[in-house]
Design a protein around this motif. Structure first.
Motif, mmCIF file in Angstrom:
data_model
loop_
_atom_site.group_PDB
_atom_site.id
_atom_site.type_symbol
_atom_site.label_atom_id
_atom_site.label_comp_id
_atom_site.label_asym_id
_atom_site.label_seq_id
_atom_site.Cartn_x
_atom_site.Cartn_y
_atom_site.Cartn_z
ATOM 1 N N THR A 28 10.339 13.891 -6.225
ATOM 2 C CA THR A 28 10.494 12.652 -6.982
ATOM 3 C C THR A 28 11.614 11.798 -6.401
ATOM 4 O OG1 THR A 28 9.679 13.734 -8.980
ATOM 5 C CG2 THR A 28 10.943 11.713 -9.280
ATOM 6 N N ARG A 29 12.725 12.431 -6.056
ATOM 7 C CA ARG A 29 13.844 11.686 -5.443
ATOM 8 C C ARG A 29 13.425 11.032 -4.125
ATOM 9 N NH1 ARG A 29 18.190 15.722 -4.840
ATOM 10 N NH2 ARG A 29 17.504 16.877 -6.637
ATOM 11 N N LEU A 30 12.755 11.786 -3.286
ATOM 12 C CA LEU A 30 12.302 11.251 -2.001
ATOM 13 C C LEU A 30 11.259 10.153 -2.201
ATOM 14 C CD1 LEU A 30 12.014 14.571 0.041
ATOM 15 C CD2 LEU A 30 13.822 12.846 0.176
ATOM 16 N N GLY A 31 10.356 10.376 -3.144
ATOM 17 C CA GLY A 31 9.331 9.374 -3.418
ATOM 18 C C GLY A 31 9.908 8.072 -3.936
ATOM 19 N N LEU A 32 10.918 8.180 -4.798
ATOM 20 C CA LEU A 32 11.567 6.964 -5.303
ATOM 21 C C LEU A 32 12.224 6.178 -4.173
ATOM 22 C CD1 LEU A 32 13.098 8.157 -8.680
ATOM 23 C CD2 LEU A 32 11.341 6.423 -8.347
ATOM 24 N N ALA A 33 12.856 6.878 -3.244
ATOM 25 C CA ALA A 33 13.468 6.193 -2.098
ATOM 26 C C ALA A 33 12.399 5.499 -1.263
ATOM 27 C CB ALA A 33 14.252 7.185 -1.243
ATOM 28 N N LEU A 34 11.300 6.184 -1.008
ATOM 29 C CA LEU A 34 10.219 5.579 -0.233
ATOM 30 C C LEU A 34 9.649 4.350 -0.933
ATOM 31 C CD1 LEU A 34 8.264 8.748 0.949
ATOM 32 C CD2 LEU A 34 9.631 7.213 2.364
ATOM 33 N N MET A 35 9.421 4.461 -2.225
ATOM 34 C CA MET A 35 8.806 3.374 -2.976
ATOM 35 C C MET A 35 9.728 2.164 -3.095
ATOM 36 S SD MET A 35 7.287 3.410 -6.826
ATOM 37 C CE MET A 35 8.900 3.695 -7.517
ATOM 38 N N VAL A 36 10.958 2.392 -3.486
ATOM 39 C CA VAL A 36 11.887 1.278 -3.687
ATOM 40 C C VAL A 36 12.143 0.523 -2.387
ATOM 41 C CG1 VAL A 36 14.303 0.742 -4.206
ATOM 42 C CG2 VAL A 36 13.004 2.210 -5.735
ATOM 43 N N PHE A 37 12.359 1.263 -1.310
ATOM 44 C CA PHE A 37 12.683 0.583 -0.056
ATOM 45 C C PHE A 37 11.449 0.026 0.645
ATOM 46 C CE2 PHE A 37 16.657 2.639 -0.889
ATOM 47 C CZ PHE A 37 17.561 1.667 -0.493
ATOM 48 N N ALA A 38 10.244 0.421 0.241
ATOM 49 C CA ALA A 38 9.033 -0.243 0.739
ATOM 50 C C ALA A 38 8.824 -1.565 0.014
ATOM 51 C CB ALA A 38 7.812 0.660 0.567
ATOM 52 N N ALA A 39 9.198 -1.609 -1.265
ATOM 53 C CA ALA A 39 9.001 -2.822 -2.051
ATOM 54 C C ALA A 39 10.107 -3.856 -1.840
ATOM 55 C CB ALA A 39 8.911 -2.462 -3.530
ATOM 56 N N MET A 40 11.286 -3.420 -1.431
ATOM 57 C CA MET A 40 12.428 -4.329 -1.316
ATOM 58 C C MET A 40 12.194 -5.506 -0.353
ATOM 59 S SD MET A 40 16.431 -3.255 -1.146
ATOM 60 C CE MET A 40 16.406 -2.647 0.517
ATOM 61 N N VAL A 87 0.840 -1.197 0.000
ATOM 62 C CA VAL A 87 0.000 0.000 0.000
ATOM 63 C C VAL A 87 0.878 1.252 0.000
ATOM 64 C CG1 VAL A 87 -1.595 1.364 1.419
ATOM 65 C CG2 VAL A 87 -2.070 -1.037 0.990
ATOM 66 N N VAL A 88 1.937 1.242 0.811
ATOM 67 C CA VAL A 88 2.859 2.382 0.851
ATOM 68 C C VAL A 88 3.494 2.589 -0.525
ATOM 69 C CG1 VAL A 88 5.061 3.201 1.784
ATOM 70 C CG2 VAL A 88 3.329 2.260 3.321
ATOM 71 N N ALA A 89 4.028 1.506 -1.106
ATOM 72 C CA ALA A 89 4.695 1.619 -2.414
ATOM 73 C C ALA A 89 3.719 2.076 -3.493
ATOM 74 C CB ALA A 89 5.328 0.283 -2.798
ATOM 75 N N ALA A 90 2.511 1.526 -3.503
ATOM 76 C CA ALA A 90 1.532 1.906 -4.519
ATOM 77 C C ALA A 90 1.080 3.354 -4.342
ATOM 78 C CB ALA A 90 0.331 0.960 -4.474
ATOM 79 N N SER A 91 0.878 3.774 -3.103
ATOM 80 C CA SER A 91 0.452 5.159 -2.850
ATOM 81 C C SER A 91 1.526 6.150 -3.267
ATOM 82 C CB SER A 91 0.137 5.341 -1.362
ATOM 83 O OG SER A 91 -0.880 4.468 -0.963
#
Length: 171
Positions: A60-72, A26-30
């Motif tokens: 965008t940089r911060l969002g990418l970090a949040l998304m990638v490390f939520a999915a990892m 949910v975090v990564a998708a949001s």
């Protein structure tokens, strides 16, 4: 249909891992949706109104970090990493299990010690009041988030590695 029923129907993980995986997805998708929205508004603002979104690149940089490390951790727990199996037909099942356990130990310990260092850097950034360049957001919290997700990934890797070695039947 209740949320619990939907999660039970669509997630094969057991126990609390099911809800953790759901939460991280949910975090990564949001975050992905917000990145898409930010990019669309930024591009439309830039080309149609000559007024881009201030700090869109930083967001965008911060969002990418949040998304990638939520999915990892989710990808690791599900065993979704790329695996090269060139020698699987040559080596025996016992050797493959030992190598699988060894790789799980090496990867999880590497992630653990890397996360320790990242967390220390995050703490130092918070102590020193380091903020992002344009928006002035404290960057240490994102760094600590990356460390926590790396620890979770290490735990998922060792759990998955041990489970596959001990409980996967021989072919």
């Amino acid at each position: 249909m209740s949320l619990a029923t939907w999660v039970n129907r669509h997630y094969s993980e057991k126990g609390p891992a099911k809800w953790l995986v759901f939460l991280l997805e949910v975090v990564a998708a949001s975050v992905l949706f917000l990145l898409m929205l930010t990019t669309c508004v930024d591009v439309a603002g830039r080309y149609l109104f000559n007024s881009p979104v201030p700090g869109a690149t930083e967001l965008t940089r911060l969002g990418l970090a949040l998304m990638v490390f939520a999915a990892m951790p989710v990808i690791t727990y599900r065993g979704g990493h790329i695996v090269v199996d060139l020698l699987d037909n040559v080596l025996g099942e016992k050797v493959l299990k030992v190598l699988g356990l060894l790789s799980a130990l090496v990867i999880s310990s590497s992630m653990y010690f890397l996360a320790v260092r990242i967390f220390e850097l995050g703490e130092r950034s918070i102590r020193r009041g380091v903020v992002t360049e344009f928006l002035g957001l404290p960057s240490g919290y994102i760094t600590e988030y990356i460390a926590i997700m790396s620890w979770l990934t290490a735990a998922c890797m060792i759990t998955l590695g041990v489970y596959r070695v001990l409980f996967t039947p021989d072919k």
